[in-house]
Enzyme design. Structure first.
Site, mmCIF file in Angstrom:
data_model
loop_
_atom_site.group_PDB
_atom_site.id
_atom_site.type_symbol
_atom_site.label_atom_id
_atom_site.label_comp_id
_atom_site.label_asym_id
_atom_site.label_seq_id
_atom_site.Cartn_x
_atom_site.Cartn_y
_atom_site.Cartn_z
ATOM 1 N N ASP A 202 0.833 -1.208 0.000
ATOM 2 C CA ASP A 202 0.000 0.000 0.000
ATOM 3 C C ASP A 202 0.869 1.260 0.000
ATOM 4 O OD1 ASP A 202 0.919 -0.152 2.613
ATOM 5 O OD2 ASP A 202 -1.059 -0.017 3.547
ATOM 6 N N LYS B 264 -1.348 -9.453 3.067
ATOM 7 C CA LYS B 264 -0.639 -8.973 4.253
ATOM 8 C C LYS B 264 -1.511 -7.961 4.975
ATOM 9 C CE LYS B 264 2.952 -6.058 4.093
ATOM 10 N NZ LYS B 264 2.454 -4.930 4.951
ATOM 11 N N GLU C 186 8.896 -4.173 11.145
ATOM 12 C CA GLU C 186 9.296 -2.870 10.616
ATOM 13 C C GLU C 186 9.768 -1.942 11.726
ATOM 14 O OE1 GLU C 186 7.849 0.821 7.719
ATOM 15 O OE2 GLU C 186 6.605 -0.982 7.902
#
Length: 275
Positions: free
Chosen positions: A49, A118, A186
């Site tokens: 995205d 995801k 992340e």
């Protein structure tokens, strides 16, 4: 087994089986040509995205829609034959209920041919992950910095420092227990990323985490130097295509204004050669 030696795209179970082995290689892609360039080299390709910021000029990923993800997913699928494709579920498409998540995940997979979806979130998304997996939707989890939650996280901050470490460890275990086949970490401190990698049974995919993760992912436009609005600390530029592209555009503009382009070799005679 390396991606270059494979004749068919891996499945989620193949990615799961790479835990502890040769590091998993991944990049984002949003277009057919980019997917074609990475197909021989990546184990999986993520239709992220991040496309909202990289290609559409949005200030964050929050404005990305299902329609955008389907469109870019279809484009990437046309460029892949060896790497597995994973598609991000956009903000607002899965958080409300597991049933909502299933409806939208099913659309993404049916419309794009993705091998998995995801979604972001740890413990609070475990029930949703389990719901999807039980109904045939392979799920890659994403914890740590979750860009869709920047308004509640207070920006793009490192996650898992100090007293947050145990909570992030719990997130990793929760998505593992829920049935995710891998998890993106992340912007997580390296030591914590190594601990998570050692303690959970599924592969960890690092982005701003640790070289000790089971794999790595970067936004392709970041690592190629195409996206230059900002550069996260965890990005290494493996190319400077943005700079080179701007120089090429300037050279083109200069030649057009000087009437040096098109030259005779770029134009056509009134009669075909030999007639």
């Amino acid at each position: 087994m390396s991606a270059t030696a494979r004749k068919t795209a891996p499945m989620p179970d193949d990615i799961r089986a790479m835990k502890g082995g040769t590091p998993i290689v991944s990049l984002t892609a949003y277009t057919t040509p980019m997917a074609q360039m990475m197909d021989d080299h990546c184990d999986f390709v993520l239709v992220g995205d991040s496309v909202g910021m990289v290609l559409h000029g949005l200030p964050s990923t929050l404005g990305v829609t299902m329609e955008m993800m389907v469109m870019h997913g279809r484009a990437v699928a046309r460029g892949l034959s060896k790497a597995m494709m994973v598609v991000d579920m956009p903000f607002g498409s899965y958080e409300e209920t597991p049933a909502q998540a299933f409806r939208n995940a099913a659309i993404l997979m049916a419309e794009t041919g993705a091998g998995a979806v995801k979604l972001e979130g740890g413990q609070h998304m475990a029930d949703t992950i389990a719901f999807l997996v039980a109904r045939g939707i392979p799920v890659m989890a994403h914890i740590g910095l979750t860009p869709q939650s920047i308004n509640t996280l207070g920006g793009y901050k490192v996650q898992g420092r100090d007293d947050q470490a145990d909570m992030l460890m719990a997130d990793a275990q929760a998505v593992t227990d829920a049935g995710a086949f891998s998890v993106v970490l992340e912007k997580v401190p390296a030591r914590l990323a190594d601990r998570i990698t050692a303690e959970i049974a599924i592969p960890t995919i690092g982005i701003g985490a640790s070289a000790g993760c089971d794999g790595q992912i970067l936004v392709v436009d970041d690592m190629l130097g195409l996206f230059t609005t900002f550069k996260p600390k965890f990005v290494k530029r493996f190319g400077n295509l943005g700079r080179d592209g701007e120089a090429a555009i300037k050279a083109y503009a200069d030649e057009v204004r000087a009437r040096h382009f098109p030259a005779p070799e770029h134009t056509f005679a009134e009669k075909a050669p030999g007639k």
